[in-house]
Scaffold this motif. Structure first.
Motif, mmCIF file in Angstrom:
data_model
loop_
_atom_site.group_PDB
_atom_site.id
_atom_site.type_symbol
_atom_site.label_atom_id
_atom_site.label_comp_id
_atom_site.label_asym_id
_atom_site.label_seq_id
_atom_site.Cartn_x
_atom_site.Cartn_y
_atom_site.Cartn_z
ATOM 1 N N GLY A 125 25.232 4.177 134.629
ATOM 2 C CA GLY A 125 24.331 4.000 133.484
ATOM 3 C C GLY A 125 24.524 2.624 132.865
ATOM 4 N N SER A 180 22.943 11.396 131.848
ATOM 5 C CA SER A 180 24.290 11.339 131.279
ATOM 6 C C SER A 180 24.407 12.251 130.052
ATOM 7 C CB SER A 180 24.577 9.879 130.902
ATOM 8 O OG SER A 180 25.578 9.796 129.925
ATOM 9 N N GLU A 212 22.168 6.812 136.513
ATOM 10 C CA GLU A 212 22.730 7.722 135.510
ATOM 11 C C GLU A 212 22.377 7.272 134.090
ATOM 12 O OE1 GLU A 212 26.924 7.595 136.286
ATOM 13 O OE2 GLU A 212 26.768 8.758 138.125
ATOM 14 N N GLU A 219 24.772 14.538 134.890
ATOM 15 C CA GLU A 219 25.962 13.695 135.061
ATOM 16 C C GLU A 219 26.924 14.065 133.943
ATOM 17 O OE1 GLU A 219 28.774 10.638 134.356
ATOM 18 O OE2 GLU A 219 27.054 10.710 133.032
ATOM 19 N N GLY A 256 21.465 7.271 130.193
ATOM 20 C CA GLY A 256 21.607 8.107 129.006
ATOM 21 C C GLY A 256 20.773 7.422 127.932
ATOM 22 N N HIS A 271 30.111 2.323 137.542
ATOM 23 C CA HIS A 271 29.529 2.330 136.194
ATOM 24 C C HIS A 271 30.181 1.244 135.362
ATOM 25 C CE1 HIS A 271 27.981 3.543 132.309
ATOM 26 N NE2 HIS A 271 29.209 3.397 131.855
#
Ligand SMILES: Cc1ncc(COP(=O)(O)O)c(C=O)c1O
Length: 408
Positions: free
Chosen positions: A220, A50, A268, A71, A270, A184
Motif C-alpha cells: 500500500g 488494508s 494493498e 489484507e 487502504g 510495502h
C-alpha cells in the motif's frame, strides 16, 4: 455527501452530538476507479484492502462483495475477515507479529501468509513438516533499498545470503508453495513506486529460477483523493490513481507482456480508497472569549480523526443553525472536548460560527477510527446512508465497553 442542518439534527437526535459518517458509495466508486486504472493497463490486477487503515465491517464486507481480498496484520483483523464471511484463501496475512499458534491457524486455514523474517520462515517450515499432507501457500515480504528513501524495518533482507538459501529450502519442501513476493513501503510520493516495482521485479527474476510466483504484491502507501484546500495545507500535488497505475501497472505490463502465464499484480490500498469516504461531525456547544481570543467549545476532539496531524487544520464545513444574522469571526479557535491544550478541531477559523452549528471535518477515513483511544471519552458512533435512510453501523461506545476488561 451533502447535508442540510435538519438532516444533521435528525442524526443528532438518533445518535448523540458527534459521529462519523461513512460514504460507502464513495468508497465503492473509489474501489472501482482504482481497479480500472490498473486493469486498463494490466488486466491481471487484484486489490487486497488494508483492514488496518479502516476496519469498519461494512467496508470490509463491501470489499469482499466486490471481489477484493482482505489484507490483515493481526489475529484480530483475521478474525474479523472470517466473521464477515471472507474465504480464508482470500486473506493475505502480513505484518511483523505472528505468534506461532496464530501463524498455524492462518496456514492451516489456507490463507496466504507473507513471511516477514527468516525466523518466521523457520516456523512456517515447522508447520509444513508437521502437516505433510497439507499444501501451504506463502509469500515473502521483501526488503530492498529504494534509492533516496530511508530503509524500512519490514520484510526479509533480499541481499542476505540466507534469502537464496530460503528459496532453495522452500522449493525442496513439496507441501510449501511460494506463491507471492511482497513489499510495502510507507512513502506516498508517486515517484517512490518506480523503485518498488523495479526492486520487486529484480527479486522476481531471482525467485523464478526456483518457482513461478502467482502474485507480485506492491503493498500500500498510495495517497488518497484530497480536496484542493487540503492539498494546499499539505503542500502536495494532486495525484490520481492513473498516475500510480502509469508507473506500477505499466512497468509490470512491460515485463510480462509476452508471457502466457502472467502473474497477478496485487495492490494493498487502504488510504487511497477510504480517506475521502468518511467525515467527522461535531457540534458547537458554546463560544467564549478568553483575554480577547474567541474560543468555540465543541463536542468533538482531534483524537476522533487524526492524532498524527495534530498541527494541521483539516478542511471543515460549517452547517448553520441560524440562517439570518450570523456572527462573523476574524479568527476563532474551535476547541476539542479533551483537556489537552493542543486539542483543536481547527485553529483561527475565519467565518461565521455560532452555538448550535455543526462542524464537519472531511477526509478522515484513513487511520482515524482505528487509532481512537478511549481518552476521556469512549468513541462516537458511525452512521451511513443506505438509499437515503440513516443507518447506524457502529453504536456509540459506552462506559461498559471501555471498562469491561478492567478488574475492579
Ligand atoms: C503491509 C501493508 N499493506 C498495506 C498498507 C496500507 O497502507 P495505506 O493505508 O497507506 O495505503 C499498510 C499500511 O501500513 C501495510 O503495512
Amino acid at each position: 455527501m451533502r447535508f442540510d442542518y435538519s438532516t444533521l439534527q435528525n442524526i443528532e437526535n438518533a445518535v448523540g452530538d458527534s459521529w462519523y459518517i461513512l460514504d460507502i458509495e464513495r468508497f465503492i466508486s473509489n474501489y472501482k476507479e482504482f481497479l480500472k486504472a490498473f486493469q486498463d493497463i494490466y488486466p491481471q490486477t487484484q486489490i487486497a484492502y488494508s483492514y488496518k487503515t479502516n476496519y469498519i465491517p461494512l467496508i470490509c464486507k463491501t470489499v469482499d462483495d466486490l471481489g477484493g481480498f482482505a489484507e490483515v496484520v493481526s489475529d484480530m483483523e483475521y478474525s474479523l475477515a472470517l466473521d464477515i464471511g471472507v474465504k480464508p484463501k482470500n486473506i493475505v496475512v502480513n505484518g511483523p507479529y505472528k505468534p506461532e499458534n496464530e501463524l498455524k491457524r492462518y496456514l492451516l486455514n489456507g490463507s496466504m501468509v507473507n513471511v516477514d523474517s527468516f525466523q518466521e520462515l523457520d516456523l512456517v517450515m515447522k508447520v509444513a513438516n508437521e502437516h505433510k499432507n497439507t499444501k501451504f501457500s506463502i509469500g515473502i515480504s521483501c526488503n530492498f533499498e529504494i534509492e533516496g528513501y530511508p530503509p524500512s524495518r519490514f520484510g526479509v533482507d533480499v541481499t542476505d545470503p540466507r534469502f537464496e538459501k530460503a528459496l532453495v529450502e522452500i522449493s525442496k519442501t513439496s507441501n510449501l508453495d511460494l506463491v507471492s513476493i511482497h513489499c510495502h513501503y510507507p512513502y506516498r510520493e508517486v515517484s517512490s513506486f518506480q523503485g518498488r516495482v523495479y526492486g520487486i521485479l529484480e527479486v522476481y527474476d531471482r525467485v523464478v529460477k526456483y518457482c513461478s510466483p502467482k502474485y507480485i504484491d506492491i503493498g500500500g502507501g498510495l495517497g488518497g483523493k484530497i480536496s484542493k484546500e487540503l492539498m494546499e495545507h499539505l503542500g502536495v500535488k494532486n495525484v490520481e490513481y492513473v498516475d500510480y497505475a502509469n508507473i506500477i501497472a505499466k512497468t509490470v505490463h512491460a515485463k510480462f507482456k509476452e508471457d502466457e502465464n502472467k502473474p497477478i499484480l496485487l495492490m494493498e490500498p487502504g488510504t487511497a480508497l477510504v480517506a475521502d469516504a468518511m467525515s467527522f461531525f461535531c457540534k458547537i456547544l458554546g463560544i467564549k472569549e478568553v483575554r480577547g481570543r474567541a474560543i468555540a467549545c465543541s463536542s468533538g476532539s482531534r483524537v476522533n480523526f487524526h492524532s498524527r496531524t495534530s498541527k494541521l487544520n483539516m478542511p471543515i464545513r460549517v452547517f448553520s443553525k441560524n440562517q439570518g444574522y450570523r456572527k462573523k469571526h476574524e479568527s476563532i479557535d474551535i476547541g476539542g472536548y479533551t483537556c489537552m491544550e493542543e486539542d483543536y478541531i481547527y485553529r483561527s477559523y475565519n467565518g461565521d460560527l455560532e452555538t448550535g452549528d455543526y462542524v464537519a471535518v472531511d477526509n478522515v477515513g484513513s487511520y482515524s477510527i482505528v487509532f481512537k483511544p478511549p481518552f476521556i471519552n469512549p468513541n462516537v458512533p458511525v452512521v451511513t446512508f443506505v438509499e437515503n435512510e440513516l443507518r447506524v453501523i457502529k453504536n456509540k461506545e459506552t462506559y461498559e465497553d471501555v471498562f469491561k476488561t478492567y478488574i475492579k
